[in-house]
Scaffold this motif. Sequence first.
Motif, PDB file in Angstrom:
ATOM      1  N   LEU A 157       2.081   1.791  -3.318  1.00 40.63           N
ATOM      2  CA  LEU A 157       0.974   2.308  -4.209  1.00 40.63           C
ATOM      3  C   LEU A 157       0.647   4.029  -3.961  1.00 40.63           C
ATOM      4  O   LEU A 157       0.679   4.716  -4.843  1.00 40.63           O
ATOM      5  N   GLU A 158       0.758   4.394  -2.781  1.00 42.24           N
ATOM      6  CA  GLU A 158       0.850   5.621  -2.329  1.00 42.24           C
ATOM      7  C   GLU A 158       1.995   6.507  -3.184  1.00 42.24           C
ATOM      8  O   GLU A 158       1.765   7.706  -3.567  1.00 42.24           O
ATOM      9  N   LEU A 207       0.883  -1.317  -0.169  1.00 44.53           N
ATOM     10  CA  LEU A 207       0.192   0.210   0.037  1.00 44.53           C
ATOM     11  C   LEU A 207       0.721   1.262  -0.015  1.00 44.53           C
ATOM     12  O   LEU A 207       0.576   2.169  -0.832  1.00 44.53           O
ATOM     13  N   LYS A 254      -1.567  13.217  -3.365  1.00 44.99           N
ATOM     14  CA  LYS A 254      -2.297  12.152  -2.675  1.00 44.99           C
ATOM     15  C   LYS A 254      -2.553  11.133  -3.787  1.00 44.99           C
ATOM     16  O   LYS A 254      -3.007  11.391  -5.054  1.00 44.99           O
ATOM     17  N   THR A 255      -2.360   9.598  -3.513  1.00 45.69           N
ATOM     18  CA  THR A 255      -2.675   8.679  -4.576  1.00 45.69           C
ATOM     19  C   THR A 255      -3.638   7.642  -3.860  1.00 45.69           C
ATOM     20  O   THR A 255      -4.762   7.638  -4.457  1.00 45.69           O
ATOM     21  N   ILE A 256      -3.404   7.386  -2.782  1.00 45.55           N
ATOM     22  CA  ILE A 256      -4.804   6.593  -2.205  1.00 45.55           C
ATOM     23  C   ILE A 256      -5.031   6.912  -0.595  1.00 45.55           C
ATOM     24  O   ILE A 256      -5.970   6.770  -0.265  1.00 45.55           O
ATOM     25  N   VAL A 257      -4.001   7.243   0.191  1.00 43.73           N
ATOM     26  CA  VAL A 257      -4.316   7.573   1.509  1.00 43.73           C
ATOM     27  C   VAL A 257      -3.795   9.081   2.012  1.00 43.73           C
ATOM     28  O   VAL A 257      -3.104   9.592   1.255  1.00 43.73           O
ATOM     29  N   GLU A 258      -4.409   9.496   3.059  1.00 49.08           N
ATOM     30  CA  GLU A 258      -3.749  10.708   3.687  1.00 49.08           C
ATOM     31  C   GLU A 258      -2.438  10.609   4.289  1.00 49.08           C
ATOM     32  O   GLU A 258      -2.079   9.596   4.652  1.00 49.08           O
ATOM     33  N   TYR A 264      -0.479   7.332   6.031  1.00 48.01           N
ATOM     34  CA  TYR A 264       0.910   7.014   5.360  1.00 48.01           C
ATOM     35  C   TYR A 264       1.927   6.872   6.532  1.00 48.01           C
ATOM     36  O   TYR A 264       2.603   5.559   6.513  1.00 48.01           O
ATOM     37  N   THR A 278       7.456   0.924  -7.599  1.00 44.76           N
ATOM     38  CA  THR A 278       5.979   0.356  -7.207  1.00 44.76           C
ATOM     39  C   THR A 278       5.640  -0.956  -8.200  1.00 44.76           C
ATOM     40  O   THR A 278       5.018  -1.826  -7.834  1.00 44.76           O
TER      41      THR A 278
END
Lengths: 218, 548
Positions: free
Chosen positions: B61-62, B58, B68-72, B76, B474
């Motif tokens: 992925l960020e 994950l 921001k890609t997936i989370v704040e 992270y 990634t």
Amino acid sequence: MFTGSSPFADYVDATFLLIVGISSLVLLGLVVAMIYFLFRYSRKRNPHPTNIEGNVPLEVAWTVIPLVLFMGMFYMGWEGYSRMSEVPDNAVPIHVTARMWTWTFEYPNGLQTDTLFVPVQQPIKLSLTSMDVNHSMYIPAFRIKKDVIPNRTNVMWFSTPEPRSYDIACAEYCGLRHAYMYTKVVAMTPEAFDQWYRARSAKASKDYAPLRSAAPAR
Amino acid sequence: MTQAAAHTLPGGRGFYDEPGRHTGIRGWIFSTDHKRIGLLYLGSMSVFFLTALTLGVLMRLEMLSPGKTIVEPQTYNTFFTLHGIMMIFLFIIPGLPAVFGNFLLPIMIGAKDVFFPRLNLLSWWLFMIGGLLALASVFFPGGAADTGWTFYVPYSVRTSTNVLPALIAAFILGFSSILTGLNFVTTIHRMRAPGMDWFRMPLFVWSLYATAWIQILATPIVGITLLLVAVERMFGVGIFDPALGGDPVLFQHLFWIYSHPAVYIMVLPGLGVVSEILPVFARRTIFGYKFIAYSSLAIAFLGSLVWAHHMFTVGMSNTGMFVFSLLTFLVSIPSAIKVFNWIATLYKGSIALEPPLLFILSFIIQFSIGGFTGLMLGALAVNIHVQDTYFVVGHFHYVMFGGTGFGLFAAMHYWFPKMFGRMYKKGPAVVAWALTTLGFNMLYFPFLILGYMGMPRRYYDYLPEYQSVHVVATVGSWVLALGVIILIVNLLVSLRRGAIAPANPWGGKTLEWTVPSPPPMENFDTIPTVTTGPYDYSEYEQRSAEHP
């Protein structure tokens, strides 16, 4: 990319590339030997192994040769660091204060900025301290970094020859906006810097004295 | 699942048949049999490993794109904290010793169990309590800890997140580690079979011995240090907190006095696995047995003296910088000696490229790259530039994952038949090896580049110039994850469907291959008497005219 950007950049890169070079050669040797042995002594080609228990001269060789190489690398690293730790007498002192998540630079006359403006060629001595948690002042292009710790004043110095700007990052994790704790160091020609310094000092009603002379007392 | 698998074995189910005083699940969690405890660790550690691995994927992925890609950012920050805490304290420190050390150490030295079987069970319980507390802290009000696994003061006494449960969890886990070390040292000193003198011990046992001493001597320091941080958070006594007159640098010294030796706790057993597996598949004795054995002790000793190389930018005296850099280069020597002896062990062998050996070959190359990058970090001038950047992250993943992680994969594939009495399919194992090796290097080599470019670690966001390299890393993480999934599925499927394993599928010479697969309760009907070294393959040599 940053050739000659600070008195240390070329030396650090040379030391790094030297170790990378030696390492690559040794690694290549290891991989070639490994692949050759796997091929030459596969069970099909070599059904009968030879039990070699060891070889003391070889053990001595691959202890002493790395030792000599390592001591060379150690010395180069130490030599480069010595240059970083010896602040020239004529360095201009600037105080750096870090807090979550900004930098403040304070010039000898008390002028404060959030971007580090410096004249080219002039050695700058940064005295670093933190108001809250640990930070670390990192100027990648200059190859220098020093932790910024509360209740403690660390020192770091540099000079830079060209009028251009470089990134300053925070390298020690300091919480939510750690990744955004960037600012810039802007190197200016002596004339441009003087002009800027005079104007900003006047605006902030600070006394003006040229920076490039011997370090003023604080 | 292991029990179910065991029930279908036609020729004896070994220790799986004898749960002892309890039955069912209690036959496992209250068992003092070292083999059952080893498997308990394997099961629980796998869960922690997969959780931490998911967090890692994950995080990658960020990092796929800036911003921001997936989370704040706060999420992270908890991701890399939990990833570190779980991977280090719950997976790689217990890692090889707790699983393979427990299962195999007594058998390898010809003993019926470890010296303190009940203490051994207590160690697992402490491990579970610590592990579950660390996991539970995520769900307490306040949110998961966001300090990084290093708990650096003052941030760790300032943040409002759940640092306290994480600290207490690490403290409890420390005790588990100390007790395991104590048990192994005692077992090795007191329980060796007749004739098993020190230089007839398998090299995996030597590495466990060196590791156990570090566990006993160094772990109490981190225990006390983390407890002091907890005290500081609760009562504000001013030991580390600069606002109260404490010294945050003192914390770093105390932390690394343990945590540097701890990296050798993590890697030494992996080095032992390499020395153990290489001779079997090269079908010849190990090259330089004594040098390899002594180099483990040298690493354990010198490794205790280099902790401040984690702190070269902290503002140390030049004397300190000089000494710690010099010692850092010295500790590289025993590791180099091992690598050269391993390569020499392939010389004039009769080599079979089975999956365990493939993982070992990846280990040797990746561990070497980890070592070379360690030299770059040891050189002061370079260290100043790359300290606290992705270069450091790349370096330790090369040593920890590329080394120990692959050592664990190799150990799984080597001892799987012994532990479960089943063989696994070779094809998927080779595919898993290829994908994990490719994915691993694609993931972590870019880290070295990013670091030298100047990208600091623990960054939620980054400058656009770093993106192309991040994308490669990634994608590498996906390849690696796929490889790990294939590896695990292959082994899980083989638990039930694998062909029945013979006692000695690889032609190993150490004692665990002399007992049935899986081993019976108490391992040996009669305690063996040892008459040769551990890697005696002379029977395969060409008989010459003089020595028919």
